[in-house]
Motif scaffolding. Structure first.
Motif, PDB file in Angstrom:
ATOM      1  N   THR A   1     112.767  70.945  62.559  1.00  0.00           N
ATOM      2  CA  THR A   1     112.643  69.595  61.990  1.00  0.00           C
ATOM      3  C   THR A   1     111.413  69.420  61.099  1.00  0.00           C
ATOM      4  O   THR A   1     111.100  68.311  60.686  1.00  0.00           O
ATOM      5  CB  THR A   1     112.604  68.557  63.124  1.00  0.00           C
ATOM      6  N   ASP A   2     110.740  70.512  60.800  1.00  0.00           N
ATOM      7  CA  ASP A   2     109.557  70.410  59.933  1.00  0.00           C
ATOM      8  C   ASP A   2     109.898  70.745  58.493  1.00  0.00           C
ATOM      9  O   ASP A   2     109.009  70.909  57.676  1.00  0.00           O
ATOM     10  CB  ASP A   2     108.474  71.379  60.436  1.00  0.00           C
ATOM     11  N   LYS A   3     111.161  70.896  58.167  1.00  0.00           N
ATOM     12  CA  LYS A   3     111.472  71.306  56.789  1.00  0.00           C
ATOM     13  C   LYS A   3     112.711  70.623  56.218  1.00  0.00           C
ATOM     14  O   LYS A   3     113.598  70.174  56.962  1.00  0.00           O
ATOM     15  CB  LYS A   3     111.610  72.827  56.691  1.00  0.00           C
ATOM     16  N   LEU A   4     112.697  70.609  54.898  1.00  0.00           N
ATOM     17  CA  LEU A   4     113.840  70.120  54.130  1.00  0.00           C
ATOM     18  C   LEU A   4     114.211  71.281  53.208  1.00  0.00           C
ATOM     19  O   LEU A   4     113.350  71.822  52.514  1.00  0.00           O
ATOM     20  CB  LEU A   4     113.361  68.913  53.324  1.00  0.00           C
ATOM     21  N   ILE A   5     115.489  71.674  53.234  1.00  0.00           N
ATOM     22  CA  ILE A   5     115.911  72.815  52.412  1.00  0.00           C
ATOM     23  C   ILE A   5     116.794  72.279  51.281  1.00  0.00           C
ATOM     24  O   ILE A   5     117.697  71.465  51.524  1.00  0.00           O
ATOM     25  CB  ILE A   5     116.696  73.841  53.254  1.00  0.00           C
ATOM     26  N   VAL A   6     116.511  72.715  50.061  1.00  0.00           N
ATOM     27  CA  VAL A   6     117.316  72.258  48.927  1.00  0.00           C
ATOM     28  C   VAL A   6     117.742  73.462  48.096  1.00  0.00           C
ATOM     29  O   VAL A   6     117.079  74.507  48.128  1.00  0.00           O
ATOM     30  CB  VAL A   6     116.551  71.257  48.020  1.00  0.00           C
ATOM     31  N   ALA A   7     118.836  73.318  47.383  1.00  0.00           N
ATOM     32  CA  ALA A   7     119.310  74.422  46.527  1.00  0.00           C
ATOM     33  C   ALA A   7     120.180  73.846  45.434  1.00  0.00           C
ATOM     34  O   ALA A   7     120.684  72.725  45.568  1.00  0.00           O
ATOM     35  CB  ALA A   7     120.117  75.424  47.350  1.00  0.00           C
ATOM     36  N   ARG A   8     120.338  74.613  44.364  1.00  0.00           N
ATOM     37  CA  ARG A   8     121.227  74.125  43.306  1.00  0.00           C
ATOM     38  C   ARG A   8     121.917  75.249  42.543  1.00  0.00           C
ATOM     39  O   ARG A   8     121.399  76.358  42.424  1.00  0.00           O
ATOM     40  CB  ARG A   8     120.482  73.256  42.302  1.00  0.00           C
ATOM     41  N   LYS A   9     123.120  74.918  42.107  1.00  0.00           N
ATOM     42  CA  LYS A   9     123.845  75.766  41.149  1.00  0.00           C
ATOM     43  C   LYS A   9     124.745  74.837  40.339  1.00  0.00           C
ATOM     44  O   LYS A   9     125.630  74.187  40.899  1.00  0.00           O
ATOM     45  CB  LYS A   9     124.683  76.788  41.886  1.00  0.00           C
TER      46      LYS A   9
END
Ligand code: F6R
Length: 612
Positions: free
Chosen positions: A169-177
């Motif tokens: 719960t200490d992170k936010l993961i983001v990604a894009r294509k």
């Protein structure tokens, strides 16, 4: 097409998510939702409808927390309802995700997950991705970050995602294509957005994530990798933003504000590019490819919707001033028909958002075939602006109303500047003509300002014909794309059926539609071919059609045959002809308002079309 927001830091996350979603609502508005981590425990709220419905639904329910994600949806897979709204939670509750884009192989992945015991609540491709991530996490015994990375290597399609793991719960993961995603960088805090507007009051330092990249955000750190696991150095850029530009500023609707902004937005488009004293045009963005443009055998313009109309208008300008042959194509057709493209072709992609999926695909194809690809984009840092070899920003400012207005006029102005720039460099324009054209170009904002002073005739016409089920728009030459644009504006915001047609083509079919109930909007401001358009008006009148004409001030011939006359100030060249679109924008606006339509967020539409 769907908007994503998110935050990790020490602030109360709820107002950031709700405020951000309101700014992104132009991207999609059929359902919305948020997820917040409160001491590691997630709460998820999602409903069909607008952000205001979500706010009402949440009311006094628990919303404390400093990490969260939010989403406003434009439905692709599954109708807009509470269940299909994002965020989506994986079956065992380990992952919560928001997603913009389309997972093309979702059906195959879903079947595989069903065989492994997964069940699904929604019809969305996003829930498939959430479950795929969770499956890899649980059965592969990996970290949350690795599970996201492995899953993204298995999916085909487009995505901008924000992911929370309820174990980490200490992170936010983001990604894009192929779907946009911007990270806002604060002091020990990070924001995410489909663009920078949701968080611009907190920070203007941003990282534009590249295709196939993912970022892991914790309270103090950002780490970026490709989905193949190669580390990437974060490139933090500063965006200039005028906060007033994303507020309504006293107007009833963004669309009206954006129509009235055009004297300013066009001035911004030409500022620093037209050197009045030296009577020249400077387009720095084109310098690296100038020899390619000068030697181009052909120019192919691609775009969609209103941007395609701008391209059609540009065709007239380019062929007249630069004498290079031009073809204009819908990006969506171009990309699927194995077009003949050579290395001495120049492709110009036009897009307000810079994110339109079909236009991006057309760019990719043109590049593969060796053409030089230029972009005309409004959104700085957008995918199209980064995928093209060179280009020119329109600088029209954020366009929030779904119906494009100021972006169109800015696109045409950029095309006009490009055509003159190339025409002069190729010695195709005589010096006196060039001065006349520059003079006309710099006076366009003033001409529009004059026109906007009195809109009473347009409002009156709107009142009389607001209930008409059909409209026809006619124009010849460069007024034909204006007719198309007028018809598109009317249908998209008022839901009245409208067709735009080259005036001379009318007799080959559409004339059958004309009777005493059919309003026909004729753009009759031509100097060249004026007699021909007079004939077309006569043809309409002979069949008792209702003629609403857009003419130059002082016009007599067309005016005397018309039922209603809307005058525009006089101009001398095709560049000045652009101003005839203003009354058409206003006509559709007033008709839509009088019909009680949601002008800024018309049904079924979204501002940025990131699906094919
Ligand atoms: C119409 C409208 C659309 C867009 C089209 C392309 O008012 O806004 O037709 O012009 O979806 O969008 P961009 O220019 O962002 O590529």
């Amino acid at each position: 097409m769907c908007g994503i927001v998110g935050y990790i830091g020490d602030r109360d996350v709820y107002p950031i998510l709700i405020g951000g979603l309101k700014r992104l609502e132009y991207r999609g508005y059929d359902s919305s939702g948020i997820a917040i981590l409160n001491n590691g425990k997630p709460v998820v709220y999602k409903v069909k409808g607008k952000i205001s419905d979500l706010e009402n639904f949440i009311g006094t329910k628990s919303k404390e927390g400093t990490i969260g994600i939010g989403h406003t949806r434009w439905a692709t897979h599954g109708e807009p309802n509470d269940v299909n709204a994002h965020p989506h939670t994986s079956m065992n509750g380990k992952f919560i995700i928001v997603h913009n884009g389309i997972i093309e192989n979702y059906a195959t992945l879903k079947q595989r997950l069903i065989k492994r015991g997964y069940t699904f609540k929604s019809e969305t491709d996003t829930e498939v991705l959430a479950n795929l991530i969770e499956y890899i996490y649980l059965f592969g015994k990996t970290s949350a970050t690795e599970a996201v990375r492995f899953a993204l290597n298995k999916v085909q399609g487009a995505y901008g995602i924000g992911v929370i793991c309820t174990d980490e719960t200490d992170k936010l993961i983001v990604a894009r294509k192929s779907s946009p995603l911007v990270v806002g960088v604060g002091d020990k805090e990070f924001f995410i957005g489909s663009d920078a507007t949701p968080f611009i009051e907190y920070t203007n330092n941003v990282i534009y994530l590249d295709n196939d990249n993912m970022a892991v955000l914790t309270k103090g750190e950002v780490s970026i990798k490709t989905i193949k696991n190669d580390a990437i150095e974060p490139n933090i850029q500063t965006v200039d933003f005028d906060f007033d530009e994303i507020e309504k500023g006293g107007f009833d609707h963004f669309m009206l504000k954006e129509i009235f902004e055009q004297p300013k937005s066009i001035s911004d488009t030409i500022r620093g590019r037209v050197d009045y004293s030296r009577n020249s045009i400077v387009l720095g963005g084109l310098m690296p490819v100038m020899s390619k443009i000068m030697n181009a055998r052909r120019i192919i313009i691609v775009g969609c919707g209103t941007s395609w109309h701008a391209g059609l208008f540009g065709e007239y300008l380019f062929e007249e001033y630069s004498r290079i042959p031009v073809e204009v194509e819908y990006a969506s057709e171009f990309r699927y028909r194995d077009p003949v493209i050579n290395s001495d072709d120049v492709v110009i992609a036009i897009s307000q958002s810079g994110e339109t999926a079909d236009t991006l695909a057309a760019i990719k194809l043109a590049k593969e075939k060796g053409a030089t690809v230029l972009g005309i984009c409004n959104v700085v840092g957008s995918s199209i602006s980064r995928e093209t070899d060179a280009g020119v920003y329109t600088h029209a400012g954020p366009e929030i109303g779904v119906a494009s207005t100021k972006a169109f006029t800015a696109q045409v102005m950029v095309l006009a500047m490009m055509a003159l720039f190339v025409g002069k460099a190729k010695y195709n324009i005589k010096p006196e003509k060039y001065s006349e054209l520059i003079d006309e170009l710099i006076h366009v904002p003033q001409q529009i300002e004059t026109m906007l002073k009195d809109t009473s005739v347009i409002e009156k016409v709107a009142d009389i014909y607001k209930d008409s089920p059909n409209f026809i728009y006619l124009g010849r030459g460069c007024y034909y794309p204006i007719a198309l644009e007028g018809a598109l504006k009317l249908k998209e915001i008022s839901y009245i059926h409208a067709i735009g047609y080259p005036a001379a083509e009318m007799k080959h079919g559409p004339i059958a539609l004309i009777d005493e109930k059919m309003p026909v909007v004729v753009i009759g401001a031509n100097k060249r071919g004026y007699d021909k358009i007079v004939n077309n008006v006569q043809e309409v009148k002979a069949r008792h059609g209702i003629v609403i004409s857009i003419v130059r001030e002082g016009d007599t011939e067309i005016a005397k045959m018309s039922d209603y006359v809307i005058e525009v100030p006089n101009f001398t060249t095709a560049i000045g002809a652009l101003i005839t679109v203003i009354p058409l924008q206003l006509l559709s606006y007033y008709i839509a308002v009088k019909r009680g339509c949601n002008v800024d967020q018309p049904r079924n539409l979204a501002k940025s079309v990131t699906v094919e």
